[in-house]
Design a protein around this motif. Structure first.
Motif, mmCIF file in Angstrom:
data_model
loop_
_atom_site.group_PDB
_atom_site.id
_atom_site.type_symbol
_atom_site.label_atom_id
_atom_site.label_comp_id
_atom_site.label_asym_id
_atom_site.label_seq_id
_atom_site.Cartn_x
_atom_site.Cartn_y
_atom_site.Cartn_z
ATOM 1 N N TYR A 1 0.665 -1.650 0.033
ATOM 2 C CA TYR A 1 0.036 0.203 -0.068
ATOM 3 C C TYR A 1 1.072 1.614 0.049
ATOM 4 C CZ TYR A 1 -3.605 -2.963 0.958
ATOM 5 O OH TYR A 1 -4.482 -4.504 0.701
ATOM 6 N N THR A 2 2.046 1.553 0.820
ATOM 7 C CA THR A 2 2.783 2.230 0.983
ATOM 8 C C THR A 2 3.515 2.513 -0.797
ATOM 9 O OG1 THR A 2 3.131 2.431 2.999
ATOM 10 C CG2 THR A 2 5.067 3.417 2.194
ATOM 11 N N GLY A 3 3.966 2.093 -1.520
ATOM 12 C CA GLY A 3 4.648 1.814 -2.563
ATOM 13 C C GLY A 3 3.604 2.008 -3.273
ATOM 14 N N SER B 1 2.941 -8.479 1.648
ATOM 15 C CA SER B 1 1.740 -8.631 3.537
ATOM 16 C C SER B 1 0.946 -7.687 3.642
ATOM 17 C CB SER B 1 2.573 -7.480 4.501
ATOM 18 O OG SER B 1 3.344 -8.351 5.227
ATOM 19 N N SER B 2 0.701 -6.786 1.943
ATOM 20 C CA SER B 2 -0.168 -6.316 1.907
ATOM 21 C C SER B 2 -1.275 -6.910 1.755
ATOM 22 C CB SER B 2 -0.370 -4.561 0.444
ATOM 23 O OG SER B 2 0.757 -3.631 1.216
ATOM 24 N N ALA B 3 -1.306 -8.082 1.224
ATOM 25 C CA ALA B 3 -2.359 -9.146 0.718
ATOM 26 C C ALA B 3 -2.557 -10.318 2.216
ATOM 27 C CB ALA B 3 -2.472 -9.442 -0.561
ATOM 28 N N CYS C 1 5.649 0.729 9.175
ATOM 29 C CA CYS C 1 4.025 0.277 9.417
ATOM 30 C C CYS C 1 3.688 -0.900 10.080
ATOM 31 C CB CYS C 1 3.371 -0.280 8.082
ATOM 32 S SG CYS C 1 1.716 0.682 8.125
ATOM 33 N N GLN C 2 2.859 -0.581 10.810
ATOM 34 C CA GLN C 2 2.395 -2.443 11.601
ATOM 35 C C GLN C 2 1.616 -2.818 11.780
ATOM 36 O OE1 GLN C 2 3.519 -0.859 15.376
ATOM 37 N NE2 GLN C 2 4.454 1.385 14.523
ATOM 38 N N GLY C 3 0.846 -3.472 12.300
ATOM 39 C CA GLY C 3 0.046 -4.000 12.746
ATOM 40 C C GLY C 3 -1.498 -3.066 12.025
ATOM 41 N N ALA C 4 -2.308 -2.540 12.630
ATOM 42 C CA ALA C 4 -3.468 -1.324 12.184
ATOM 43 C C ALA C 4 -2.741 -0.594 10.654
ATOM 44 C CB ALA C 4 -4.019 -1.500 12.851
ATOM 45 N N LEU D 1 9.065 -1.630 -8.010
ATOM 46 C CA LEU D 1 9.810 -2.919 -8.169
ATOM 47 C C LEU D 1 9.424 -3.247 -7.348
ATOM 48 C CD1 LEU D 1 13.534 -1.345 -9.264
ATOM 49 C CD2 LEU D 1 12.237 -2.439 -10.398
ATOM 50 N N GLU D 2 9.057 -4.601 -7.528
ATOM 51 C CA GLU D 2 8.480 -5.218 -6.262
ATOM 52 C C GLU D 2 9.251 -6.300 -6.253
ATOM 53 O OE1 GLU D 2 6.344 -5.736 -3.974
ATOM 54 O OE2 GLU D 2 6.577 -7.876 -3.702
ATOM 55 N N SER D 3 9.437 -7.189 -4.900
ATOM 56 C CA SER D 3 10.458 -8.039 -5.038
ATOM 57 C C SER D 3 9.164 -9.715 -5.233
ATOM 58 C CB SER D 3 11.348 -9.009 -3.178
ATOM 59 O OG SER D 3 10.212 -8.514 -2.316
HETATM 60 C C1 LIG Z 1 -0.740 -11.150 8.942
HETATM 61 C C2 LIG Z 1 -1.479 -10.231 9.507
HETATM 62 C C3 LIG Z 1 -2.702 -9.290 9.409
HETATM 63 C C4 LIG Z 1 -2.981 -8.630 9.484
HETATM 64 N N1 LIG Z 1 -4.005 -8.098 9.586
HETATM 65 C C5 LIG Z 1 -4.283 -6.460 9.371
HETATM 66 C C6 LIG Z 1 -5.110 -5.545 9.033
HETATM 67 O O1 LIG Z 1 -6.387 -6.599 9.011
HETATM 68 N N2 LIG Z 1 -5.432 -4.747 8.696
HETATM 69 C C7 LIG Z 1 -4.311 -3.608 9.199
HETATM 70 O O2 LIG Z 1 -4.496 -2.160 8.678
HETATM 71 N N3 LIG Z 1 -3.318 -4.322 8.715
HETATM 72 C C8 LIG Z 1 -2.993 -5.325 9.240
HETATM 73 N N4 LIG Z 1 -1.816 -5.569 9.212
HETATM 74 C C9 LIG Z 1 -0.645 -5.414 8.664
HETATM 75 C C10 LIG Z 1 -0.550 -4.868 7.053
HETATM 76 O O3 LIG Z 1 -0.344 -5.674 6.232
HETATM 77 C C11 LIG Z 1 0.490 -4.015 6.693
HETATM 78 O O4 LIG Z 1 0.660 -2.665 7.806
HETATM 79 C C12 LIG Z 1 0.797 -3.120 5.559
HETATM 80 O O5 LIG Z 1 0.910 -4.257 4.957
HETATM 81 C C13 LIG Z 1 1.861 -2.237 5.303
HETATM 82 O O6 LIG Z 1 1.841 -2.086 4.387
HETATM 83 P P1 LIG Z 1 2.998 -1.354 3.135
HETATM 84 O O7 LIG Z 1 2.783 -0.860 1.891
HETATM 85 O O8 LIG Z 1 3.680 -0.401 4.020
HETATM 86 O O9 LIG Z 1 4.764 -2.684 3.558
HETATM 87 P P2 LIG Z 1 4.769 -3.847 2.715
HETATM 88 O O10 LIG Z 1 2.856 -4.719 2.640
HETATM 89 O O11 LIG Z 1 5.030 -5.010 3.825
HETATM 90 O O12 LIG Z 1 4.893 -4.027 1.091
HETATM 91 C C14 LIG Z 1 5.889 -3.819 1.537
HETATM 92 C C15 LIG Z 1 6.056 -4.384 -0.132
HETATM 93 O O13 LIG Z 1 7.976 -4.762 -0.514
HETATM 94 C C16 LIG Z 1 8.078 -5.770 -0.866
HETATM 95 N N5 LIG Z 1 9.832 -5.548 -0.795
HETATM 96 C C17 LIG Z 1 10.355 -5.740 -0.080
HETATM 97 N N6 LIG Z 1 11.638 -5.816 0.440
HETATM 98 C C18 LIG Z 1 11.779 -5.536 -1.166
HETATM 99 C C19 LIG Z 1 12.883 -5.455 -1.779
HETATM 100 N N7 LIG Z 1 14.553 -5.632 -1.698
HETATM 101 N N8 LIG Z 1 12.990 -4.805 -3.409
HETATM 102 C C20 LIG Z 1 11.884 -4.577 -3.957
HETATM 103 N N9 LIG Z 1 9.786 -5.359 -3.022
HETATM 104 C C21 LIG Z 1 10.589 -5.434 -2.173
HETATM 105 C C22 LIG Z 1 7.750 -6.900 -0.154
HETATM 106 O O14 LIG Z 1 7.223 -7.928 -0.660
HETATM 107 C C23 LIG Z 1 6.010 -5.855 -0.792
HETATM 108 O O15 LIG Z 1 5.119 -6.558 -0.903
HETATM 109 C C24 LIG Z 1 -1.986 -7.350 9.224
HETATM 110 C C25 LIG Z 1 -0.289 -7.892 8.775
HETATM 111 C C26 LIG Z 1 -0.139 -9.482 8.651
HETATM 112 C C27 LIG Z 1 1.341 -9.561 8.611
#
Ligand SMILES: Cc1cc2nc3c(=O)[nH]c(=O)nc-3n(C[C@H](O)[C@H](O)[C@H](O)COP(=O)(O)OP(=O)(O)OC[C@H]3O[C@@H](n4cnc5c(N)ncnc54)[C@H](O)[C@@H]3O)c2cc1C
Length: 434
Positions: free
Chosen positions: A44-46, A74-76, A370-373, A65-67
């Motif tokens: 979601y951030t990217g 985690s976004s799914a 970015c954590q839990g919620a 770029l997505e690994s």
């Molecule tokens: C089991 C579980 C349940 C959760 N439940 C909830 C919920 O109900 N509600 C809620 O709001 N939040 C929930 N969360 C938290 C939520 O999923 C995260 O806070 C959110 O996904 C953060 O988004 P992000 O884009 O910052 O990070 P991410 O979703 O982790 O995205 C980062 C992306 O970067 C990619 N990446 C990593 N390293 C590299 C690299 N070197 N090069 C390229 N790509 C890379 C990863 O593959 C990933 O797709 C939960 C998390 C988990 C694990």
């Protein structure tokens, strides 16, 4: 961290993604190697950052770029709760704890509003649901006291809530496990893999998404060189949006830890089994305790999310047995406790709950931690980061810039000892909420 650890690798596929039709990941590297901006990570951030950059700079080309592949990060892997509660409000040089909370609420609500707009405008089929009850529930008297207090605080911070006593909850959920719950009325529930896929597959035309391409290193400074196994790319600006794995690239190394948590989905349930989860077709429960258990009734299935491990994924068989026990504790009369999908996901935790947000050096931006919620929060942080990098101004960005940075945390072995001690303590305090 070694090179093979630049990105998460999971033991099991994401259960939500497995429920969707097959999607072909975008693996064809573009001929163009020079971009205006490169975004590392398509969560979601990217994707929030890339989408907003593309809107603000329609003439510029952006590479994401997505690994892994979309639907497997985690976004799914999350539980699909789009919550707007502020994380750990506290007084700072910009005002009181209530001021901090109200700013945080404005920011996350803007994240929810933006997601709703994207879903509507692009007809994203992700089971977006703002009607199904989403209750924060407590199973212990101590949790009930905290939950009542939080409910009053949320109302003070503009989030209206409904309340449920034990009897209501038993009717709603089909279990007498919980004593009290409150239901923030600003929220949504989604199929998270469908949501992130929909966002990725409707990016503006000036965004190129390249999946299964981990970034191995980022070097230089305007232009930056971004190294991957599909060759190098360069860009004037780079956005670090890969959450806990930013550390593996040498960024924000001393401000967050990686914590895995685990989800499971049952098979489709027959009418008899489904009736044990109350009459409504869908609901969600979030635990009051941080180390507690999340549940959903969704698409004729039951979802459970619980347990946490520090920096390493727990063995899938062990996870299955823990989640089965937690399911059994809440619903002792099921005929079957079978799960069709069990999976883990990684989040980043900071000691004060804050994200790292800002410019690491000229042209290099990051929003991580970015954590839990985190869904609404991550999405809006990506958007605000793009606005920040483009010199845009808004009251929301001004609000974001008043928030604190994550605290410094000590290196290993103190970091691990501290994290494991705190996790055990939280698990103990959660009591029946675990
Ligand atoms: C089991 C579980 C349940 C959760 N439940 C909830 C919920 O109900 N509600 C809620 O709001 N939040 C929930 N969360 C938290 C939520 O999923 C995260 O806070 C959110 O996904 C953060 O988004 P992000 O884009 O910052 O990070 P991410 O979703 O982790 O995205 C980062 C992306 O970067 C990619 N990446 C990593 N390293 C590299 C690299 N070197 N090069 C390229 N790509 C890379 C990863 O593959 C990933 O797709 C939960 C998390 C988990 C694990």
């Amino acid at each position: 961290m070694s090179k093979d650890k630049v990105a998460p690798r999971y033991a099991a596929k994401c259960g939500w993604n497995a429920l969707l039709p097959r999607r072909t990941p975008r693996e064809q590297a573009p001929n163009e190697r020079r971009f205006y901006a490169i975004v590392v990570g398509a969560g979601y951030t990217g994707l929030g950052a890339a989408r907003r950059l593309a809107e603000l700079m329609p003439e510029k080309e952006i590479l994401v770029l997505e690994s892994s592949e979309i639907g497997e990060g985690s976004s799914a892997r999350n539980s699909g709760f789009l919550s707007v509660n502020p994380v750990q409000p506290r007084a700072n040089s910009h005002g009181s704890a209530d001021d901090d909370a109200i700013r945080k609420v404005r920011i996350v609500v803007a994240g929810l509003d933006w997601l709703r707009t994207i879903v509507k405008e692009n007809n994203i089929d992700c089971d977006w649901d703002e009607k199904a009850p989403r209750v924060t529930a407590a199973a212990t008297p101590e949790g009930e006291i905290l939950a009542r207090r939080t409910k009053n605080s949320l109302e003070r911070w503009t989030i209206k809530c409904a309340e449920h006593d034990a009897g209501d909850l038993e009717q709603l959920l089909g279990t007498n496990y919980y004593l009290y719950g409150y239901e923030p009325l600003t929220r949504a529930l989604v199929q998270p893999a469908a949501l992130i896929r929909g966002i990725a597959d409707t990016l503006p035309a000036n965004v190129t998404l390249l999946e299964k391409t981990p970034v191995e290193a980022v070097s230089g400074s305007g232009p930056f060189h971004v190294q991957t196994r599909r060759g190098d790319f360069s860009a004037d600006k780079v956005f670090i949006a890969n959450n806990a794995h930013a550390r593996a690239l040498g960024f924000v190394t001393n401000r967050m830890i990686g914590v895995y948590t685990y989800g499971a989905l049952t098979p489709v349930l027959d009418d008899d089994e489904l009736a044990r989860f109350g009459k409504l077709p869908a609901w969600g429960v979030i635990p009051k305790s941080k180390a507690g258990t999340t549940m959903r009734k969704v698409q004729r299935r039951f979802l459970i999310r619980s347990s946490a491990s520090y920096e390493r994924e727990t063995d899938p068989q062990k996870v299955r047995s823990i989640l089965t026990q937690l399911f059994r504790n809440r619903y002792p009369k099921m005929h079957s406790y079978e799960f069709e999908h069990v999976w883990g996901g990684l989040t980043a935790i900071t000691s004060n709950g804050e994200n790292y947000f800002g410019e690491l050096k000229p042209g290099l931006y990051a929003s991580v931690g970015c954590q839990g919620a985190g869904v609404c929060r991550a999405m809006i942080h990506g958007k605000l980061l793009a606005e920040f990098a483009c010199g845009s101004q808004s009251s929301l960005l001004a609000d974001r810039l008043t928030l604190e940075a994550p605290n410094w945390i000590p290196p290993e072995p103190f970091r691990g000892i501290g994290a494991l001690t705190r996790m055990s303590y939280m698990r103990w305090r959660a009591g029946r909420d675990y």
